[in-house]
Design a protein around this motif. Structure first.
Motif, PDB file in Angstrom:
ATOM      1  N   TYR A   1      39.786  52.454  30.200  1.00  9.52           N
ATOM      2  CA  TYR A   1      40.170  51.172  30.798  1.00  9.52           C
ATOM      3  C   TYR A   1      39.517  51.004  32.173  1.00  9.52           C
ATOM      4  O   TYR A   1      39.023  49.914  32.502  1.00  9.52           O
ATOM      5  CB  TYR A   1      41.692  51.090  30.932  1.00  9.52           C
ATOM      6  N   ALA A   2      39.507  52.082  32.956  1.00  5.70           N
ATOM      7  CA  ALA A   2      38.897  51.994  34.289  1.00  5.70           C
ATOM      8  C   ALA A   2      37.408  51.684  34.187  1.00  5.70           C
ATOM      9  O   ALA A   2      36.882  50.853  34.947  1.00  5.70           O
ATOM     10  CB  ALA A   2      39.120  53.307  35.043  1.00  5.70           C
TER      11      ALA A   2
ATOM     12  N   ALA B   1      46.723  37.697  32.639  1.00 11.72           N
ATOM     13  CA  ALA B   1      47.716  38.663  33.110  1.00 11.72           C
ATOM     14  C   ALA B   1      47.606  38.863  34.620  1.00 11.72           C
ATOM     15  O   ALA B   1      48.631  38.972  35.319  1.00 11.72           O
ATOM     16  CB  ALA B   1      47.525  39.999  32.387  1.00 11.72           C
ATOM     17  N   ARG B   2      46.391  38.899  35.143  1.00 11.32           N
ATOM     18  CA  ARG B   2      46.221  39.066  36.583  1.00 11.32           C
ATOM     19  C   ARG B   2      46.724  37.839  37.338  1.00 11.32           C
ATOM     20  O   ARG B   2      47.305  37.943  38.432  1.00 11.32           O
ATOM     21  CB  ARG B   2      44.752  39.333  36.913  1.00 11.32           C
TER      22      ARG B   2
ATOM     23  N   ASP C   1      47.004  46.558  37.220  1.00  8.33           N
ATOM     24  CA  ASP C   1      46.152  47.197  36.221  1.00  8.33           C
ATOM     25  C   ASP C   1      46.965  48.106  35.301  1.00  8.33           C
ATOM     26  O   ASP C   1      46.705  48.187  34.094  1.00  8.33           O
ATOM     27  CB  ASP C   1      45.046  48.003  36.902  1.00  8.33           C
ATOM     28  N   PHE C   2      47.941  48.819  35.857  1.00  7.97           N
ATOM     29  CA  PHE C   2      48.768  49.704  35.035  1.00  7.97           C
ATOM     30  C   PHE C   2      49.571  48.905  34.019  1.00  7.97           C
ATOM     31  O   PHE C   2      49.706  49.311  32.847  1.00  7.97           O
ATOM     32  CB  PHE C   2      49.706  50.519  35.934  1.00  7.97           C
ATOM     33  N   THR C   3      50.114  47.752  34.447  1.00  6.16           N
ATOM     34  CA  THR C   3      50.882  46.916  33.521  1.00  6.16           C
ATOM     35  C   THR C   3      49.976  46.341  32.432  1.00  6.16           C
ATOM     36  O   THR C   3      50.348  46.322  31.256  1.00  6.16           O
ATOM     37  CB  THR C   3      51.559  45.772  34.288  1.00  6.16           C
ATOM     38  N   ILE C   4      48.802  45.885  32.822  1.00  4.74           N
ATOM     39  CA  ILE C   4      47.855  45.359  31.828  1.00  4.74           C
ATOM     40  C   ILE C   4      47.485  46.441  30.815  1.00  4.74           C
ATOM     41  O   ILE C   4      47.427  46.198  29.605  1.00  4.74           O
ATOM     42  CB  ILE C   4      46.590  44.828  32.525  1.00  4.74           C
TER      43      ILE C   4
ATOM     44  N   VAL D   1      46.514  46.399  26.760  1.00  2.00           N
ATOM     45  CA  VAL D   1      45.361  47.142  26.244  1.00  2.00           C
ATOM     46  C   VAL D   1      45.767  48.174  25.201  1.00  2.00           C
ATOM     47  O   VAL D   1      45.167  48.259  24.120  1.00  2.00           O
ATOM     48  CB  VAL D   1      44.597  47.812  27.406  1.00  2.00           C
ATOM     49  N   LEU D   2      46.778  48.989  25.495  1.00  2.00           N
ATOM     50  CA  LEU D   2      47.171  50.036  24.545  1.00  2.00           C
ATOM     51  C   LEU D   2      47.597  49.473  23.185  1.00  2.00           C
ATOM     52  O   LEU D   2      47.143  49.958  22.139  1.00  2.00           O
ATOM     53  CB  LEU D   2      48.291  50.896  25.145  1.00  2.00           C
TER      54      LEU D   2
END
Length: 382
Positions: free
Chosen positions: A192-193, A276-277, A283-286, A291-292
């Motif tokens: 993701y990063a 979402a942003r 980023d952790f919530t997204i 993403v997961l």
């Protein structure tokens, strides 16, 4: 006929190629299974494709020792059947390795010390002597026989009843499950990063990861073990244990996992991330909420490959766990069952099928995600 209903030559080529690959992989597997349930003597005598036909075997049978002789009508007799409870038709027999088929079934061979040997077509034999037979070993009987197909589960019983097989099975699970889950968790964050976060050196890190895909395990295993021993000595961690093998499998599995997941995650719709942003998501919530859940196909694809590799691994397990009786994984235990010279190689096919039971369950559980994850991870990019 509608023009769209006519299949192009390329379509036929693809279908035939897939069919060829299916047959190419299915036939050896079928042969392995058939061999695993055949009698060990027939495995030696003929290939698995002859399993349903009568086979010709050259074999040796050792008769009971002279202490088993009985006296009948003034003669000393040793009798029995060369098939030891099985069935077959003896076509020829002999009493020495130089002439293993010197006599036809039903004939009488002259042995030393006035003894006589008769072998009938059904395998019954009779050794007679006018005087008491002496010695500690029985007479060897060489015979050629036509043996009908014989199927048995003895090979599986030998493997499953072996001492320590249950503990080795648990050892393999203890190695494989964390060694599959840990790389997935680490690789998902890293992917993701690399896909959606902007930071210096991102492209360089991705290039290094791609380069690590071609590093052979055998070349890096010893340096890794040396480094682990030095770090372990500093922190007081033993060099032999599950923690070390989990780290090793994580290190060897991460390049493929990051590359596969990064390509998949980078292909997710940008609009979802931007929305979402805008709503204030971090980023952790997204990653955890969006993403997961969308990355299950890619995660399952890697999980299949990683589990197959760690479950069947022997080299890394021997280096980081050791070869003691309590530390052996399933593959190591089965190698020991074969003997140092492969004397019990007939159980190899049964051992192979026992080892693939768990990987098959994992594969069929996750296979619906496999093709989707692989295709998406290989063609999508960002």
């Amino acid at each position: 006929m509608h023009a769209g209903s006519i299949r192009s030559p390329l379509t036929w080529f693809v279908h035939l190629s897939v069919l060829f690959l299916v047959v190419l992989w299915t036939l050896p597997t079928a042969g392995l299974f058939i061999s695993s349930v055949r009698d060990k003597d027939q495995i030696v005598a003929s290939g698995w494709w002859t399993a349903l036909s009568t086979s010709t075997q050259n074999a040796i049978y050792r008769a009971p020792a002279p202490d088993k002789q009985v006296e009948e009508n003034g003669e000393f007799v040793i009798s029995g059947n060369v098939f030891e409870g099985g069935k077959g038709n003896v076509t020829a027999f002999g009493a020495s390795s130089q002439q293993p088929a010197a006599y036809e079934a039903g004939a009488t061979a002259e042995l030393k010390d006035g003894q006589k040997l008769t072998v009938l077509e059904n395998g019954d034999f009779r050794i007679t002597s006018a005087t008491a037979m002496e010695g500690t070993r029985g007479q060897r009987i060489f015979y050629t026989a036509a043996v009908p197909p014989r199927f048995t589960l003895d090979n599986y019983r030998t493997v499953l009843s072996a001492e320590g097989i249950g503990a080795s099975f648990l050892n393999s699970l203890t190695v494989a499950i964390p060694s599959t889950i840990i790389p997935i968790l680490v690789a998902a964050f890293a992917a993701y990063a690399l896909a959606w976060m902007q930071f210096p050196g991102r492209s360089l890190i991705l290039a290094v990861i791609v380069g690590l895909l071609v590093v052979p395990l055998q070349m890096s295993l010893i340096p890794l073990l040396k480094m682990y021993n030095e770090v372990g000595a500093f922190f007081g961690i033993s060099s032999k244990g599950y923690f070390g093998i989990w780290l090793a499998h994580m290190g060897f599995g991460l390049p493929l996992a990051i590359y596969l997941l990064r390509n998949y995650i980078a292909g997710l719709p940008r609009e979802i991330m931007e929305s979402a942003r805008v709503d204030g998501a971090s980023d952790f919530t997204i990653f955890t909420k969006i993403v997961l859940p969308l990355s299950y196909p890619a995660l399952a694809s890697f999980a299949i490959f990683q589990f197959l590799w760690t479950w069947n691994d022997l080299l890394v397990a021997m280096v980081f766990l050791g070869t003691g009786n309590d530390e052996l994984v399933l593959t190591g235990r089965l190698v020991n069952l074969l003997g140092s010279r492969g004397g019990k190689w007939e159980i190899l096919t049964a051992s192979a099928f026992i080892t693939i039971i768990v990987p098959l369950l994992v594969f069929f559980t996750l296979q619906r995600y496999l093709v989707r994850g692989l295709l998406a991870g290989s063609v999508k990019g960002g």
